[in-house]
Design a protein around this motif. Structure first.
Motif, PDB file in Angstrom:
ATOM      1  N   GLU A 182      24.207 -10.868 -20.240  1.00  0.00           N
ATOM      2  CA  GLU A 182      23.075 -10.503 -21.072  1.00  0.00           C
ATOM      3  C   GLU A 182      21.779 -10.880 -20.357  1.00  0.00           C
ATOM      4  OE1 GLU A 182      21.146  -8.730 -24.193  1.00  0.00           O
ATOM      5  OE2 GLU A 182      23.269  -8.676 -23.601  1.00  0.00           O
ATOM      6  N   PRO A 183      20.833  -9.959 -20.233  1.00  0.00           N
ATOM      7  CA  PRO A 183      19.571 -10.252 -19.529  1.00  0.00           C
ATOM      8  C   PRO A 183      18.626 -11.085 -20.382  1.00  0.00           C
ATOM      9  CG  PRO A 183      19.550  -8.015 -20.367  1.00  0.00           C
ATOM     10  CD  PRO A 183      20.915  -8.556 -20.664  1.00  0.00           C
ATOM     11  N   VAL A 184      17.936 -12.017 -19.736  1.00  0.00           N
ATOM     12  CA  VAL A 184      16.864 -12.787 -20.373  1.00  0.00           C
ATOM     13  C   VAL A 184      15.724 -12.888 -19.369  1.00  0.00           C
ATOM     14  CG1 VAL A 184      18.494 -14.130 -21.759  1.00  0.00           C
ATOM     15  CG2 VAL A 184      17.648 -15.063 -19.600  1.00  0.00           C
ATOM     16  N   VAL A 185      14.526 -13.174 -19.878  1.00  0.00           N
ATOM     17  CA  VAL A 185      13.369 -13.437 -19.020  1.00  0.00           C
ATOM     18  C   VAL A 185      13.141 -14.945 -19.038  1.00  0.00           C
ATOM     19  CG1 VAL A 185      10.922 -13.026 -18.608  1.00  0.00           C
ATOM     20  CG2 VAL A 185      12.375 -11.190 -19.518  1.00  0.00           C
ATOM     21  N   ARG A 186      13.293 -15.577 -17.885  1.00  0.00           N
ATOM     22  CA  ARG A 186      13.271 -17.035 -17.836  1.00  0.00           C
ATOM     23  C   ARG A 186      11.848 -17.585 -17.703  1.00  0.00           C
ATOM     24  NH1 ARG A 186      15.637 -15.970 -12.532  1.00  0.00           N
ATOM     25  NH2 ARG A 186      14.186 -16.518 -10.875  1.00  0.00           N
ATOM     26  N   LEU A 187      11.750 -18.915 -17.726  1.00  0.00           N
ATOM     27  CA  LEU A 187      10.451 -19.572 -17.623  1.00  0.00           C
ATOM     28  C   LEU A 187       9.895 -19.555 -16.214  1.00  0.00           C
ATOM     29  CD1 LEU A 187      10.761 -22.810 -19.808  1.00  0.00           C
ATOM     30  CD2 LEU A 187       9.586 -20.687 -20.355  1.00  0.00           C
ATOM     31  N   ALA A 188      10.731 -19.923 -15.249  1.00  0.00           N
ATOM     32  CA  ALA A 188      10.268 -20.105 -13.870  1.00  0.00           C
ATOM     33  C   ALA A 188      10.150 -18.764 -13.148  1.00  0.00           C
ATOM     34  CB  ALA A 188      11.212 -21.034 -13.122  1.00  0.00           C
ATOM     35  N   GLY A 189       9.530 -18.813 -11.969  1.00  0.00           N
ATOM     36  CA  GLY A 189       9.373 -17.614 -11.154  1.00  0.00           C
ATOM     37  C   GLY A 189      10.615 -17.331 -10.328  1.00  0.00           C
ATOM     38  N   GLY A 244      24.322 -25.615   5.319  1.00  0.00           N
ATOM     39  CA  GLY A 244      23.330 -24.681   5.825  1.00  0.00           C
ATOM     40  C   GLY A 244      23.821 -23.254   5.805  1.00  0.00           C
ATOM     41  N   ALA A 245      24.866 -22.968   4.986  1.00  0.00           N
ATOM     42  CA  ALA A 245      25.508 -21.657   5.034  1.00  0.00           C
ATOM     43  C   ALA A 245      25.537 -20.921   3.703  1.00  0.00           C
ATOM     44  CB  ALA A 245      26.944 -21.806   5.556  1.00  0.00           C
ATOM     45  N   THR A 246      25.778 -21.634   2.588  1.00  0.00           N
ATOM     46  CA  THR A 246      25.884 -20.965   1.298  1.00  0.00           C
ATOM     47  C   THR A 246      25.047 -21.693   0.246  1.00  0.00           C
ATOM     48  OG1 THR A 246      27.857 -22.222   0.637  1.00  0.00           O
ATOM     49  CG2 THR A 246      28.211 -20.113   1.761  1.00  0.00           C
ATOM     50  N   LYS A 247      24.463 -20.923  -0.638  1.00  0.00           N
ATOM     51  CA  LYS A 247      23.615 -21.490  -1.692  1.00  0.00           C
ATOM     52  C   LYS A 247      24.472 -22.010  -2.833  1.00  0.00           C
ATOM     53  CE  LYS A 247      19.572 -20.416  -4.548  1.00  0.00           C
ATOM     54  NZ  LYS A 247      18.375 -19.589  -4.606  1.00  0.00           N
ATOM     55  N   LEU A 248      24.186 -23.244  -3.252  1.00  0.00           N
ATOM     56  CA  LEU A 248      24.898 -23.860  -4.373  1.00  0.00           C
ATOM     57  C   LEU A 248      24.028 -23.966  -5.618  1.00  0.00           C
ATOM     58  CD1 LEU A 248      26.627 -26.844  -2.523  1.00  0.00           C
ATOM     59  CD2 LEU A 248      27.494 -24.523  -2.875  1.00  0.00           C
ATOM     60  N   ALA A 249      22.731 -24.144  -5.438  1.00  0.00           N
ATOM     61  CA  ALA A 249      21.829 -24.337  -6.579  1.00  0.00           C
ATOM     62  C   ALA A 249      20.442 -23.826  -6.241  1.00  0.00           C
ATOM     63  CB  ALA A 249      21.756 -25.816  -6.967  1.00  0.00           C
ATOM     64  N   GLY A 250      19.795 -23.276  -7.248  1.00  0.00           N
ATOM     65  CA  GLY A 250      18.412 -22.852  -7.116  1.00  0.00           C
ATOM     66  C   GLY A 250      17.551 -23.609  -8.086  1.00  0.00           C
ATOM     67  N   THR A 251      16.283 -23.786  -7.749  1.00  0.00           N
ATOM     68  CA  THR A 251      15.352 -24.530  -8.592  1.00  0.00           C
ATOM     69  C   THR A 251      14.075 -23.731  -8.802  1.00  0.00           C
ATOM     70  OG1 THR A 251      14.315 -25.671  -6.729  1.00  0.00           O
ATOM     71  CG2 THR A 251      16.246 -26.729  -7.708  1.00  0.00           C
ATOM     72  N   GLY A 252      13.371 -24.033  -9.887  1.00  0.00           N
ATOM     73  CA  GLY A 252      12.098 -23.379 -10.161  1.00  0.00           C
ATOM     74  C   GLY A 252      11.247 -24.253 -11.058  1.00  0.00           C
ATOM     75  N   GLN A 253       9.982 -23.866 -11.210  1.00  0.00           N
ATOM     76  CA  GLN A 253       9.066 -24.624 -12.064  1.00  0.00           C
ATOM     77  C   GLN A 253       8.211 -23.695 -12.905  1.00  0.00           C
ATOM     78  OE1 GLN A 253       7.042 -28.301 -11.011  1.00  0.00           O
ATOM     79  NE2 GLN A 253       7.830 -28.151  -8.906  1.00  0.00           N
ATOM     80  N   ARG A 254       7.736 -24.263 -14.017  1.00  0.00           N
ATOM     81  CA  ARG A 254       6.727 -23.618 -14.867  1.00  0.00           C
ATOM     82  C   ARG A 254       5.749 -24.706 -15.279  1.00  0.00           C
ATOM     83  NH1 ARG A 254       6.586 -19.552 -18.961  1.00  0.00           N
ATOM     84  NH2 ARG A 254       4.489 -19.565 -19.853  1.00  0.00           N
TER      85      ARG A 254
END
Length: 251
Positions: free
Chosen positions: A74-81, A149-159
């Protein structure tokens, strides 16, 4: 360790899909107003495709929404960029709201604290976790957490808002395949390129690692820095979240 206790919430708000985002925004608003202390939420989301406002302004957004729904997200519009990211039953969602009279002045410090905390927690599970962007990763960012240095495990963002800052993160504990499968057509619809081989999970690196293991490791590392006080989200915040929910839903 700081003197001010950090409020910990582990409540899940998987349904409706936009409720979790609305709760994060409501917490942020009430922290800025002084109605809540600094609050750290760690929870298990439902199947969500979290689009940014930049994604929502894209010519391909409606097509991307339909693709996401076709895959059961289900699509949502999140807080962070940033750009589109995936939440599912094998991920952990994190949101951290702190009061700050000058939130823009400490943006990098907050990113660094969160990314280094997550990397350290994942290293406790015998994974070679590092902070930094991998070329070609989805939702790219300098404060991502990767494996080897090969695969992404977590992403971060701010608002940021007047009086407070929100940090958000999604940690892929298992089932990186579902991340790849839905993001390939979603990013194509949005006109974005990425390297599908960069999508990873903690369990890809440490097969026996569970969601409970990652959750415990994060809270342990957090407890080294802050006094923690666990409590449910209060009724006033939940009522505000209900009013805000439509802002983050996608028709």
């Amino acid at each position: 360790m700081t003197e001010e206790p950090l409020l910990i919430s582990r409540q899940d708000f998987a349904q409706p899909a936009a409720r979790g985002t609305a709760v994060a925004r409501a917490v942020l608003i009430r922290v800025a107003a002084g109605d809540l202390p600094a609050t750290f939420r760690l929870h298990r989301p439902g199947r969500i495709l979290a689009f940014s406002k930049q994604d929502a302004a894209s010519d391909g957004f409606r097509d991307a929404v339909e693709v996401a729904r076709g895959f059961g997200f289900e699509p949502v519009v999140r807080l962070a960029g940033g750009r589109a990211a995936v939440y599912h039953e094998g991920t952990l969602a994190l949101s951290w709201a702190v009061p700050d009279r000058r939130p823009a002045a400490r943006t990098e410090a907050r990113f660094r604290e969160l990314a280094e905390l997550l990397a350290a927690a994942i290293r406790d599970l015998e994974v070679d976790a590092r902070v930094g962007e991998i070329p070609g990763e989805y939702c790219p960012g300098a404060w991502s957490v990767n494996a080897r240095g090969a695969t992404k495990l977590a992403g971060t963002g701010q608002r940021l808002i007047a009086g407070a800052a929100h940090r958000g993160a999604v940690i892929v504990v298992k089932d990186s395949r579902s991340v790849r499968d839905v993001l390939i057509p979603v990013y194509e619809a949005l006109g974005l390129t990425w390297d599908r081989s960069t999508a990873g999970s903690v369990a890809d690196e440490a097969e026996k690692a569970t969601t409970e293991d990652v959750e415990a490791a994060i809270l342990s590392r957090l407890g080294d820095l802050y006094e923690l006080r666990e409590a449910p989200i209060d009724v006033e915040t939940l009522a505000l979240a209900e009013r805000l929910e439509s802002d983050h839903s996608v028709a």
